[in-house]
Design a protein around this motif. Structure first.
Motif, PDB file in Angstrom:
ATOM      1  N   ALA A   1       0.833  -1.207   0.000  1.00 45.82           N
ATOM      2  CA  ALA A   1       0.000   0.000   0.000  1.00 45.82           C
ATOM      3  C   ALA A   1       0.867   1.256   0.000  1.00 45.82           C
TER       4      ALA A   1
ATOM      5  N   VAL B   1      -5.591  -4.348  -1.124  1.00 47.46           N
ATOM      6  CA  VAL B   1      -4.854  -3.099  -1.369  1.00 47.46           C
ATOM      7  C   VAL B   1      -5.107  -2.617  -2.793  1.00 47.46           C
TER       8      VAL B   1
ATOM      9  N   LEU C   1       2.711   1.476  -3.650  1.00 45.11           N
ATOM     10  CA  LEU C   1       1.794   1.834  -4.735  1.00 45.11           C
ATOM     11  C   LEU C   1       1.143   3.181  -4.480  1.00 45.11           C
ATOM     12  N   GLY C   2       0.936   3.502  -3.214  1.00 42.40           N
ATOM     13  CA  GLY C   2       0.388   4.826  -2.898  1.00 42.40           C
ATOM     14  C   GLY C   2       1.308   5.930  -3.361  1.00 42.40           C
TER      15      GLY C   2
ATOM     16  N   SER D   1     -10.147  -5.286  -7.998  1.00 43.60           N
ATOM     17  CA  SER D   1      -8.780  -4.762  -8.046  1.00 43.60           C
ATOM     18  C   SER D   1      -8.409  -4.246  -9.430  1.00 43.60           C
TER      19      SER D   1
ATOM     20  N   ARG E   1      -8.548  -1.094  -3.267  1.00 43.40           N
ATOM     21  CA  ARG E   1      -8.691   0.270  -2.725  1.00 43.40           C
ATOM     22  C   ARG E   1      -8.034   1.309  -3.632  1.00 43.40           C
ATOM     23  N   LEU E   2      -6.911   0.958  -4.233  1.00 44.13           N
ATOM     24  CA  LEU E   2      -6.183   1.927  -5.046  1.00 44.13           C
ATOM     25  C   LEU E   2      -6.771   2.093  -6.443  1.00 44.13           C
ATOM     26  N   GLU E   3      -7.471   1.089  -6.927  1.00 41.93           N
ATOM     27  CA  GLU E   3      -8.120   1.156  -8.241  1.00 41.93           C
ATOM     28  C   GLU E   3      -7.136   1.525  -9.347  1.00 41.93           C
ATOM     29  N   LEU E   4      -6.034   0.801  -9.383  1.00 44.33           N
ATOM     30  CA  LEU E   4      -5.039   0.962 -10.443  1.00 44.33           C
ATOM     31  C   LEU E   4      -5.136  -0.239 -11.383  1.00 44.33           C
TER      32      LEU E   4
ATOM     33  N   LYS F   1       1.042   6.255  -7.134  1.00 44.28           N
ATOM     34  CA  LYS F   1      -0.201   6.880  -7.571  1.00 44.28           C
ATOM     35  C   LYS F   1      -0.282   8.338  -7.154  1.00 44.28           C
ATOM     36  N   HIS F   2      -0.079   8.612  -5.881  1.00 47.59           N
ATOM     37  CA  HIS F   2      -0.295   9.968  -5.372  1.00 47.59           C
ATOM     38  C   HIS F   2       0.960  10.838  -5.459  1.00 47.59           C
TER      39      HIS F   2
END
Length: 512
Positions: A237, A272, A240-241, A303, A275-278, A244-245
């Motif tokens: 998380a 995970v 990858l967070g 996912s 939640r991130l929707e990648l 993404k962010h």
């Protein structure tokens, strides 16, 4: 000071120059994950710099300039087999000529599989086999006189009076992951985000490491010997967070050797991803996907898994047992249907032209591919030539087990593998390393494979092709339809001509 006057007094802090020689186009450049992990390990007690030849086409001059301006304890070069060997040689020779006393270390798959070959070059001083996150820092410390000598470092190969010496293997380790990879060492890491069919800014990442299966043809099995480790959900998380962010990635391609492992371990990772929707792509196995429960498949859909690369390898059950694949042909057919139901595109790879029963096995594979396309037309198909590893390149645990018949060329002579890096740069051996050709292939069979692949990819253009216009892909598909339907693969001159204009993407050569 003359920059070639080595060795100079050691700097206060250990410093290592890491180079990724050119292996891909700038458009295909992705994060050099191996060097980022090495840099994170080196920076715990020292410093490092990364030069990526995929973006810096003048990487040799850049490296020479860096060595002239800054004191480094060693040069570490990441080397894959195939097209990366030649630029690695060019860099090593240039550095050896200008800085003759600077230690040069090769790491990665090539020296892991062929350590004697790597050390047969006078411009390679050390070869790291397997994981380097512990071996390289220990070697740097030894070179500075701050730790045990090279002879005591596990996973290291070196030279004694010009002869290769191979220290004991280093055990697999999964606890060296840094809090976050040092992406800032790449300059602007956003340069590595690329448009793919997954999204406009696709990043690459490696979460799981190794693979518990021991396929005899696989470099991953040779490097890790059946060991594997999945990351903690919190770590995934966090990483990858950031992609993404922090960097703006909108999708991710996993370079994991085998993302799907045991279901219970996968569920926290899939949560995970949900939640991130990648949207994402990964390597997977047919049996692992078939064993997932309906509830886990619901999580897979949430996912946003778009494509799974699955090594089908062969429709021949006996061959699958011989290469220790651990799956069956019926599972390949089942997973194609399963993926269709769940909206996941299976990217299935096959190895044709084995050294024994070569032509019949190849034709059997062609028919099996047609059956897969009947079950799931969206299935992507990758066709490789079967090019097994030499016995000496297999992991120490697997040498001497299930020894295959000797490899013979077209004349019936034993296949002799190169014993120097220069020999591996010959086109026939680059093709062998890239699973594009083999010494036992006749010209007729080589052409037969090429023609089949041409008809197949024109009839079913890959979804990964973003460059070719839709009308052109539809036109090629229509042109190839009669050939595919009637199995008239031979000499598809009209498709070759049209493809020169359309230039369809070839995933087996370019990846995403």
């Amino acid at each position: 000071m003359n920059p070639s006057a080595w060795p100079a007094p050691a700097a206060a802090v250990a410093n290592t120059l890491l180079v990724n020689p050119t292996i891909a186009s700038r458009a295909s450049a992705r994060f050099p994950l191996a060097l980022l992990n090495l840099a994170a390990a080196l920076d715990r007690n020292g410093a490092s710099r990364i030069i990526d030849g995929n973006l810096d086409r003048g990487f040799i001059d850049t490296a020479l300039d860096a060595l002239a301006q800054t004191r480094f304890d060693a040069l570490g070069i990441s080397v894959m087999g195939g097209p990366q060997v030649a630029p690695a040689i060019a860099l090593s020779r240039a550095v050896r000529e200008r800085f003759p006393q600077l230690p040069i270390v090769w790491g990665g798959y090539f020296p892991t599989l062929y350590p004697d070959t790597a050390l047969n070059a006078d411009y390679v001083d050390y070869a790291i086999r397997g994981q380097g996150e512990r071996t390289l820092p220990e070697l740097i410390a030894a070179l500075r006189g701050e730790g045990p000598p090279p002879a005591q470092i596990q996973g290291l190969s070196w030279k004694l009076d010009g002869a290769p010496v191979h220290n004991p293997d280093r055990d697999f380790s999964s606890d060296d992951a840094p809090p976050l990879l040092p992406y800032a060492k790449l300059g602007d890491p956003r340069r590595y985000l690329a448009p793919t069919f997954l999204g406009r800014r696709t990043a690459v990442h490696q979460a799981a490491l190794g693979c518990r299966f021991r396929c005899t043809f696989c470099g991953v099995a040779a490097m890790f010997g059946g060991a594997t480790a999945l990351p903690a959900a919190q770590r995934l998380a966090r990483e990858l967070g950031y992609l993404k962010h922090g960097l703006g990635a909108d999708s991710v391609q996993f370079f994991d050797h085998n993302f799907f492992d045991r279901e219970a371990d996968m569920i926290p990772l899939l949560e995970v991803m949900a939640r991130l929707e990648l949207p994402w792509w990964c390597y997977a196995r047919a049996d692992a996907l078939l064993n997932l429960s309906p509830a886990t498949w619901t999580l897979v859909r949430k996912s946003r898994l778009r494509m799974a690369y699955i090594g089908a390898e062969s429709p021949n059950g006996a061959m699958l047992k011989e290469i220790r694949k651990g799956t069956r042909p019926d599972q390949t057919l089942e997973v194609a249907e399963l993926c269709r139901r769940h909206g996941v595109i299976p990217e299935l790879s096959f190895m044709v032209a084995p050294p024994h029963d070569t032509e019949a096995a190849t034709e059997q594979t062609f028919e099996f591919i047609r059956e897969i396309k009947r079950i799931n037309p969206q299935s992507e198909i990758i066709v490789y030539i079967y090019t097994p590893l030499p016995e000496a390149s297999r992991h120490r645990k697997d040498r001497g087990k299930r020894a295959a018949a000797p490899l013979l060329d077209l004349r019936g002579e034993p296949v002799v593998f190169p014993d120097t890096p220069e020999q591996w740069t010959q086109q026939r051996w680059v093709d062998y390393a890239c699973h594009a050709d083999a010494p036992w292939l006749s010209d007729d069979l080589r052409r037969r494979i090429r023609d089949f692949v041409t008809v197949l990819r024109c009839r079913y253009p890959t979804v990964q092709d973003l460059r070719s216009p839709r009308w052109a892909k539809r036109g090629l598909s229509a042109m190839a339809a009669w050939r595919y339907r009637l199995r008239r693969y031979d000499r598809p001159w009209e498709l070759d001509l049209a493809d020169r204009l359309v230039r369809l993407r070839r995933p087996q050569a370019s990846g995403l």
